[in-house]
Design a protein around this motif. Structure first.
Motif, PDB file in Angstrom:
ATOM      1  N   PRO A  66       0.819  -1.234   0.000  1.00  0.00           N
ATOM      2  CA  PRO A  66       0.000   0.000   0.000  1.00  0.00           C
ATOM      3  C   PRO A  66       0.839   1.265   0.000  1.00  0.00           C
ATOM      4  CG  PRO A  66      -0.173  -1.166   2.107  1.00  0.00           C
ATOM      5  CD  PRO A  66       0.510  -2.086   1.163  1.00  0.00           C
ATOM      6  N   ALA A  67       1.985   1.230   0.664  1.00  0.00           N
ATOM      7  CA  ALA A  67       2.855   2.412   0.670  1.00  0.00           C
ATOM      8  C   ALA A  67       3.382   2.692  -0.730  1.00  0.00           C
ATOM      9  CB  ALA A  67       4.023   2.204   1.638  1.00  0.00           C
ATOM     10  N   ALA A  68       3.773   1.628  -1.429  1.00  0.00           N
ATOM     11  CA  ALA A  68       4.306   1.774  -2.786  1.00  0.00           C
ATOM     12  C   ALA A  68       3.230   2.286  -3.753  1.00  0.00           C
ATOM     13  CB  ALA A  68       4.860   0.439  -3.274  1.00  0.00           C
ATOM     14  N   LEU A  69       1.993   1.863  -3.542  1.00  0.00           N
ATOM     15  CA  LEU A  69       0.905   2.304  -4.420  1.00  0.00           C
ATOM     16  C   LEU A  69       0.540   3.775  -4.192  1.00  0.00           C
ATOM     17  CD1 LEU A  69      -1.461  -0.816  -4.204  1.00  0.00           C
ATOM     18  CD2 LEU A  69      -0.126  -0.081  -6.202  1.00  0.00           C
ATOM     19  N   GLN A  70       0.769   4.267  -2.977  1.00  0.00           N
ATOM     20  CA  GLN A  70       0.341   5.621  -2.630  1.00  0.00           C
ATOM     21  C   GLN A  70       1.412   6.680  -2.844  1.00  0.00           C
ATOM     22  OE1 GLN A  70      -1.333   5.836   1.353  1.00  0.00           O
ATOM     23  NE2 GLN A  70      -2.264   3.820   1.144  1.00  0.00           N
ATOM     24  N   LYS A  83       8.027   8.679  -4.555  1.00  0.00           N
ATOM     25  CA  LYS A  83       8.739   7.425  -4.875  1.00  0.00           C
ATOM     26  C   LYS A  83       9.769   7.074  -3.808  1.00  0.00           C
ATOM     27  CE  LYS A  83       6.502   6.960  -8.733  1.00  0.00           C
ATOM     28  NZ  LYS A  83       5.430   5.953  -8.828  1.00  0.00           N
ATOM     29  N   LYS A  84       9.508   7.560  -2.588  1.00  0.00           N
ATOM     30  CA  LYS A  84      10.392   7.252  -1.460  1.00  0.00           C
ATOM     31  C   LYS A  84       9.539   6.947  -0.231  1.00  0.00           C
ATOM     32  CE  LYS A  84      14.194  10.126  -3.159  1.00  0.00           C
ATOM     33  NZ  LYS A  84      15.049  11.322  -2.930  1.00  0.00           N
ATOM     34  N   ILE A  85       9.723   5.755   0.311  1.00  0.00           N
ATOM     35  CA  ILE A  85       8.961   5.356   1.492  1.00  0.00           C
ATOM     36  C   ILE A  85       9.924   4.905   2.593  1.00  0.00           C
ATOM     37  CG2 ILE A  85       6.915   4.720   0.179  1.00  0.00           C
ATOM     38  CD1 ILE A  85       7.680   1.815   0.424  1.00  0.00           C
ATOM     39  N   GLY A  86       9.549   5.168   3.817  1.00  0.00           N
ATOM     40  CA  GLY A  86      10.355   4.759   4.956  1.00  0.00           C
ATOM     41  C   GLY A  86       9.763   3.533   5.614  1.00  0.00           C
ATOM     42  N   VAL A  87      10.623   2.656   6.120  1.00  0.00           N
ATOM     43  CA  VAL A  87      10.184   1.474   6.862  1.00  0.00           C
ATOM     44  C   VAL A  87      10.911   1.441   8.200  1.00  0.00           C
ATOM     45  CG1 VAL A  87       9.992  -1.038   6.915  1.00  0.00           C
ATOM     46  CG2 VAL A  87       9.771   0.170   4.735  1.00  0.00           C
ATOM     47  N   LEU A  88      10.151   1.516   9.271  1.00  0.00           N
ATOM     48  CA  LEU A  88      10.699   1.403  10.615  1.00  0.00           C
ATOM     49  C   LEU A  88      10.362   0.013  11.127  1.00  0.00           C
ATOM     50  CD1 LEU A  88      12.095   3.032  12.934  1.00  0.00           C
ATOM     51  CD2 LEU A  88       9.792   3.578  13.757  1.00  0.00           C
ATOM     52  N   ALA A  89      11.384  -0.800  11.385  1.00  0.00           N
ATOM     53  CA  ALA A  89      11.147  -2.192  11.752  1.00  0.00           C
ATOM     54  C   ALA A  89      12.298  -2.707  12.606  1.00  0.00           C
ATOM     55  CB  ALA A  89      10.983  -3.050  10.499  1.00  0.00           C
ATOM     56  N   THR A  90      12.182  -3.954  13.037  1.00  0.00           N
ATOM     57  CA  THR A  90      13.256  -4.567  13.826  1.00  0.00           C
ATOM     58  C   THR A  90      14.327  -5.124  12.894  1.00  0.00           C
ATOM     59  OG1 THR A  90      12.281  -6.783  13.843  1.00  0.00           O
ATOM     60  CG2 THR A  90      11.579  -5.259  15.580  1.00  0.00           C
ATOM     61  N   LYS A  91      15.476  -5.378  13.463  1.00  0.00           N
ATOM     62  CA  LYS A  91      16.575  -5.965  12.704  1.00  0.00           C
ATOM     63  C   LYS A  91      16.163  -7.313  12.107  1.00  0.00           C
ATOM     64  CE  LYS A  91      21.351  -7.597  13.284  1.00  0.00           C
ATOM     65  NZ  LYS A  91      22.466  -7.781  14.257  1.00  0.00           N
ATOM     66  N   GLY A  92      15.438  -8.113  12.903  1.00  0.00           N
ATOM     67  CA  GLY A  92      15.021  -9.435  12.433  1.00  0.00           C
ATOM     68  C   GLY A  92      14.109  -9.382  11.232  1.00  0.00           C
ATOM     69  N   THR A  93      13.264  -8.366  11.154  1.00  0.00           N
ATOM     70  CA  THR A  93      12.371  -8.208  10.000  1.00  0.00           C
ATOM     71  C   THR A  93      13.130  -7.683   8.793  1.00  0.00           C
ATOM     72  OG1 THR A  93      10.390  -7.863  11.352  1.00  0.00           O
ATOM     73  CG2 THR A  93      10.367  -6.934   9.130  1.00  0.00           C
ATOM     74  N   LEU A  94      13.924  -6.644   8.997  1.00  0.00           N
ATOM     75  CA  LEU A  94      14.628  -6.007   7.880  1.00  0.00           C
ATOM     76  C   LEU A  94      15.641  -6.939   7.220  1.00  0.00           C
ATOM     77  CD1 LEU A  94      15.213  -2.453   9.391  1.00  0.00           C
ATOM     78  CD2 LEU A  94      13.547  -3.093   7.637  1.00  0.00           C
ATOM     79  N   SER A  95      16.185  -7.875   7.986  1.00  0.00           N
ATOM     80  CA  SER A  95      17.206  -8.775   7.436  1.00  0.00           C
ATOM     81  C   SER A  95      16.626 -10.063   6.866  1.00  0.00           C
ATOM     82  CB  SER A  95      18.233  -9.123   8.520  1.00  0.00           C
ATOM     83  OG  SER A  95      17.609  -9.799   9.604  1.00  0.00           O
ATOM     84  N   SER A  96      15.306 -10.223   6.939  1.00  0.00           N
ATOM     85  CA  SER A  96      14.684 -11.472   6.490  1.00  0.00           C
ATOM     86  C   SER A  96      14.506 -11.511   4.976  1.00  0.00           C
ATOM     87  CB  SER A  96      13.317 -11.656   7.163  1.00  0.00           C
ATOM     88  OG  SER A  96      12.394 -10.699   6.662  1.00  0.00           O
ATOM     89  N   SER A  97      14.499 -12.713   4.441  1.00  0.00           N
ATOM     90  CA  SER A  97      14.307 -12.883   2.995  1.00  0.00           C
ATOM     91  C   SER A  97      12.891 -12.498   2.588  1.00  0.00           C
ATOM     92  CB  SER A  97      14.603 -14.328   2.582  1.00  0.00           C
ATOM     93  OG  SER A  97      13.790 -15.240   3.300  1.00  0.00           O
ATOM     94  N   SER A 139       5.557   8.311   2.931  1.00  0.00           N
ATOM     95  CA  SER A 139       4.858   7.256   3.668  1.00  0.00           C
ATOM     96  C   SER A 139       5.831   6.641   4.662  1.00  0.00           C
ATOM     97  CB  SER A 139       4.346   6.162   2.728  1.00  0.00           C
ATOM     98  OG  SER A 139       3.351   6.651   1.864  1.00  0.00           O
ATOM     99  N   LEU A 140       5.333   6.346   5.856  1.00  0.00           N
ATOM    100  CA  LEU A 140       6.136   5.646   6.852  1.00  0.00           C
ATOM    101  C   LEU A 140       5.429   4.347   7.210  1.00  0.00           C
ATOM    102  CD1 LEU A 140       8.511   5.510   8.856  1.00  0.00           C
ATOM    103  CD2 LEU A 140       7.045   6.700  10.511  1.00  0.00           C
ATOM    104  N   ILE A 183       1.471   3.987   7.938  1.00  0.00           N
ATOM    105  CA  ILE A 183       0.792   2.766   7.493  1.00  0.00           C
ATOM    106  C   ILE A 183       1.218   1.584   8.358  1.00  0.00           C
ATOM    107  CG2 ILE A 183       0.392   1.202   5.558  1.00  0.00           C
ATOM    108  CD1 ILE A 183       1.184   3.530   3.696  1.00  0.00           C
ATOM    109  N   ASP A 184       0.220   0.857   8.906  1.00  0.00           N
ATOM    110  CA  ASP A 184       0.531  -0.393   9.600  1.00  0.00           C
ATOM    111  C   ASP A 184      -0.362  -1.501   9.055  1.00  0.00           C
ATOM    112  OD1 ASP A 184      -1.787  -1.075  11.515  1.00  0.00           O
ATOM    113  OD2 ASP A 184      -1.430   1.026  11.987  1.00  0.00           O
ATOM    114  N   SER A 185      -0.192  -2.707   9.569  1.00  0.00           N
ATOM    115  CA  SER A 185      -0.824  -3.884   8.960  1.00  0.00           C
ATOM    116  C   SER A 185      -2.080  -4.360   9.673  1.00  0.00           C
ATOM    117  CB  SER A 185       0.196  -5.039   8.928  1.00  0.00           C
ATOM    118  OG  SER A 185       1.366  -4.673   8.257  1.00  0.00           O
ATOM    119  N   GLY A 186      -2.465  -3.713  10.772  1.00  0.00           N
ATOM    120  CA  GLY A 186      -3.525  -4.241  11.615  1.00  0.00           C
ATOM    121  C   GLY A 186      -4.842  -4.493  10.922  1.00  0.00           C
ATOM    122  N   GLU A 187      -5.331  -3.503  10.202  1.00  0.00           N
ATOM    123  CA  GLU A 187      -6.635  -3.636   9.541  1.00  0.00           C
ATOM    124  C   GLU A 187      -6.622  -4.735   8.486  1.00  0.00           C
ATOM    125  OE1 GLU A 187      -9.800  -0.849   7.055  1.00  0.00           O
ATOM    126  OE2 GLU A 187      -8.137   0.091   8.133  1.00  0.00           O
TER     127      GLU A 187
END
Length: 259
Positions: free
Chosen positions: A100-104, A108-122, A177-178, A203-207
């Motif tokens: 959804p962030a990419a579509l909105q 053409k620049k979006i930020g992602v705030l996440a944990t190391k375990g998420t950001l490093s995952s395949s 977008s964050l 933007i979060d994933s809850g809904e």
């Protein structure tokens, strides 16, 4: 007895997901497992995250859950493929809302705030590659945020200082977008709204997770639509005060369980 929805997280953050599920599925009973003793998952090895996810799953299966929501981005990105292959119960996962962030995005620049375990995952990298072609994804590890939220310091100066440190470089790169890539982070939205220009969407994933949970239950013909008085039991293996504060406005039972 009607079977509940099971939900687990590395602590209290997944309650942000629970609240969306409860809103969209008001007749469903739930069992929530907060593994706060082992939070945060984001700094652990893949093997340790998998071990904890299996342990949490086995706990919820003992509670006769009909579906399990892995309400933790790190556990989803590192363990859900194994869980789906090994267990017959449906699993709903959480991953950063890159699509959804990419579509909105206009810049053409979006930020992602996440944990190391998420950001490093395949899974995270595959999702970014699939949905964010031609878009700059600015990744930022939110080191220390989960620990402060688990300690009940959501409104603390420490949280504000960390967020400013993480967010300012993204603003300098002109994100519009964050994406919040950890289920703990929606509790930081009030602070983020004060920091961010109004044009930047959070933007979060809850809904989306709640919608997917409903869709799977409907497909399996196991959705409770009416005439059911639900029960909600929350288990935690750490201090219950933070969980009690976050769930203060809901009719839930909160139980200490050393697991």
């Amino acid at each position: 007895m009607l079977k509940p929805i099971g939900i687990f997280d590395s602590g209290v953050g997944g309650t942000s997901i629970w609240k969306e599920i409860n809103k969209q599925l008001p007749y469903e009973s739930t069992v929530y497992l907060a593994d706060s003793k082992n939070a945060p998952y984001g700094i652990k090895s893949n093997e340790e995250i998998l071990r904890l996810s299996i342990k949490n799953t086995e706990f919820l299966l003992q509670k006769d859950c009909k579906l399990i929501v892995v309400a933790c981005n790190t556990a989803t990105t590192n363990a859900i493929d194994y869980l789906r292959a090994y267990y017959s119960i449906p699993f709903i996962g959480i991953e950063p809302a890159i699509k959804p962030a990419a579509l909105q995005t206009k810049t053409k620049k979006i930020g992602v705030l996440a944990t190391k375990g998420t950001l490093s995952s395949s899974l995270f990298h595959n999702t970014s590659k699939l949905f964010a072609e031609g878009i700059t994804v600015i990744e930022q590890e939110g080191a220390g945020l989960v620990e402060l939220i688990e300690a009940g310091q959501i409104d603390s100066r420490k949280i504000e200082d960390l967020l400013k440190k993480y967010i300012d470089p993204m603003l300098e790169k002109n994100i519009d977008s964050l994406v919040l890539g950890c289920t703990h982070y929606p509790y930081l939205v009030p602070i983020l709204k004060k920091m961010l220009p109004s044009k930047i969407k959070i933007i979060d994933s809850g809904e989306a997770v709640a919608r997917q949970t409903k869709a799977v239950l409907m497909k399996n013909r196991s959705l409770e639509l009416e005439n059911n008085i639900p029960t909600h039991t929350f288990y935690s293996n750490s201090n219950l005060n933070v969980l009690k504060n976050l769930m203060d406005n809901y009719d839930v039972s909160i139980v200490y369980k050393d697991f």
